[in-house]
Design a protein around this motif. Structure first.
Motif, PDB file in Angstrom:
ATOM      1  N   SER A  13      34.871  70.462  28.238  1.00 36.75           N
ATOM      2  CA  SER A  13      35.726  69.543  28.993  1.00 36.75           C
ATOM      3  C   SER A  13      36.735  68.839  28.087  1.00 36.75           C
ATOM      4  N   THR A  49      33.375  60.002  31.256  1.00 29.35           N
ATOM      5  CA  THR A  49      33.460  60.660  32.559  1.00 29.35           C
ATOM      6  C   THR A  49      32.120  61.239  32.981  1.00 29.35           C
ATOM      7  N   THR A  67      29.930  58.723  34.367  1.00 28.22           N
ATOM      8  CA  THR A  67      30.574  58.034  35.495  1.00 28.22           C
ATOM      9  C   THR A  67      30.804  56.554  35.192  1.00 28.22           C
ATOM     10  N   ARG A 105      43.220  66.626  36.007  1.00 34.01           N
ATOM     11  CA  ARG A 105      42.355  66.063  37.041  1.00 34.01           C
ATOM     12  C   ARG A 105      41.345  67.090  37.540  1.00 34.01           C
ATOM     13  N   ILE A 106      41.726  68.349  37.551  1.00 35.10           N
ATOM     14  CA  ILE A 106      40.763  69.394  37.920  1.00 35.10           C
ATOM     15  C   ILE A 106      39.638  69.451  36.893  1.00 35.10           C
ATOM     16  N   GLY A 153      37.429  66.457  37.487  1.00 39.77           N
ATOM     17  CA  GLY A 153      36.543  66.641  38.634  1.00 39.77           C
ATOM     18  C   GLY A 153      35.350  67.519  38.299  1.00 39.77           C
ATOM     19  N   GLY A 154      35.605  68.630  37.585  1.00 37.63           N
ATOM     20  CA  GLY A 154      34.498  69.484  37.173  1.00 37.63           C
ATOM     21  C   GLY A 154      33.544  68.779  36.225  1.00 37.63           C
ATOM     22  N   MET A 177      32.908  65.540  36.170  1.00 37.91           N
ATOM     23  CA  MET A 177      32.108  64.587  36.948  1.00 37.91           C
ATOM     24  C   MET A 177      30.958  65.293  37.661  1.00 37.91           C
ATOM     25  N   LEU A 178      31.237  66.437  38.267  1.00 33.74           N
ATOM     26  CA  LEU A 178      30.180  67.179  38.957  1.00 33.74           C
ATOM     27  C   LEU A 178      29.129  67.668  37.970  1.00 33.74           C
TER      28      LEU A 178
END
Length: 368
Positions: A214, A288, A291, A305-306, A309-310, A312-313
């Motif tokens: 990431s 991130t 969280t 941002r993609i 998002g990955g 965070m998941l």
């Protein structure tokens, strides 16, 4: 008198293309494997012989010394490769030690190439390995470097410089190690052994993999050129000062600096710090994943941002994994291993409304 025929080997498919015989793997053609000799109905374990036998031990047999050495060498190579990838983004460090980094990267490339070729050589089904998930991962770990070497002059080719980020795919080889650890953990669980340390290793491998991938991807999409100030407000101030004086900084045309300037003109917020290196992006990745969201570093591009998002998941999945590992360890430490033999005598009696039959000893019933 009828003489009973000797037992025959099971010719059914095995998970790696071999036929298991009393715990040893035999070739798909029914011949004995390097670690076992079939003589009638007897199977004797013998050490592997020859170059191919040594290669099979190093790649296919987890309980051999050669496999342990190979695993350690590859693990050190993966971690070294990731360290080099991160350090190459730090200036002026990379300018002073560029040749050293390049030499180390070539040595690592030789190690990964040798491992890939050995996997192809000893694989019972070479085509199945090459096109399998881990075969593709092993190939992607070395392909970008060979493309760079084939083209040469990569400093003048932007797409080749961007292609170097694919070396982060070597981190996926750690997931291959995690899969092997998971299989070993499952085997220990069936034997009713503690798997806490093994589970923690799996968690740490997954965590480090997500952090590295990431942060590397975010630096690829939102990283700034060398020389850009680490604080975004300082960069915008120097840019404005240069435009007024007519002497713009060398990094004035950096796409991220221009984007930050446009956002500032519109009154939109910008991150406090710029992504000057991969190690600096590690902080954003940790914030991130947990969280936390301090707000000092955040992506402003669609690609960034993609990635966020990955991340965070992935953080939610890792938190669930950690909760499961710790919860199982606490259950084991508080209530024991839960063996069937230990739990046979324990019963829970639930008594509803109504009266018990006469003569029932409640104390004795609960005690049993």
């Amino acid at each position: 008198m009828v003489k009973q025929a000797p037992p025959t080997l099971d010719q059914g498919p095995h998970q790696n293309g071999h036929v298991p015989v009393n715990g040893d793997d035999h070739g798909a053609n029914g011949t004995s494997h390097a670690n076992g000799v079939v003589n009638g109905d007897e199977v004797t374990n013998q050490p592997s012989r020859g170059l191919r036998g040594l290669a099979e031990d190093a790649i296919l047999h987890p309980h051999t010394g050669a496999y342990d050495v190979t695993l350690k060498v590859v693990l050190v190579a993966i971690l070294s490769s990731i360290c080099i990838l991160a350090l190459e983004t730090i200036h002026p460090l990379v300018d002073d030690y560029r040749e050293t980094f390049h030499a180390v990267d070539l040595v690592l490339l030789v190690i990964f190439t040798a491992e890939y070729l050995l996997n192809v050589w000893v694989a019972p089904n070479r085509k199945a390995y090459i096109f399998s998930l881990w075969g593709v991962v092993d190939f992607l770990a070395i392909a970008p470097a060979y493309i760079e070497l084939a083209f040469g002059g990569m400093e003048s080719l932007i797409f080749l410089r961007q292609l170097r980020i694919l070396r982060v795919m070597r981190m996926l080889k750690l997931l291959k190690l995690a899969a092997e650890k998971a299989a070993e953990s499952a085997a220990q669980a069936t034997e009713k052994k503690s798997t806490f340390l093994m589970d923690i290793q799996i968690y740490m491998i997954c965590l480090f993999t997500v952090l590295t991938i990431s942060s590397s991807l975010l630096h690829l999409f939102e990283g700034v050129r060398p020389g850009v100030p680490e604080v975004t407000s300082d960069a915008l101030a120097e840019l404005a000062k240069g435009e007024e004086s007519g002497v713009r900084p060398e990094w004035a045309n950096d796409h991220m600096v221009q984007l930050y300037a446009e956002r500032a003109q519109k009154g939109w917020s910008n991150p406090v710090y710029t992504y000057t290196s991969v190690p600096k992006a590690y902080w954003w990745s940790i914030v991130t994943l947990t969280t936390t969201g301090y707000g000092d570093m955040f992506p402003v591009t669609l690609a960034g941002r993609i990635v966020a998002g990955g991340t965070m998941l992935a953080g939610l999945a890792l938190f669930s994994l950690l909760t499961s590992v710790v919860g199982r360890a606490l259950m084991t430490s508080l209530f024991g291993k839960g063996d069937d033999e230990e739990g046979v005598g324990h019963k829970i009696v639930v008594i509803g409304g109504g009266r018990l039959p006469q003569g029932v000893d409640v104390v004795a019933l609960v005690a049993t």
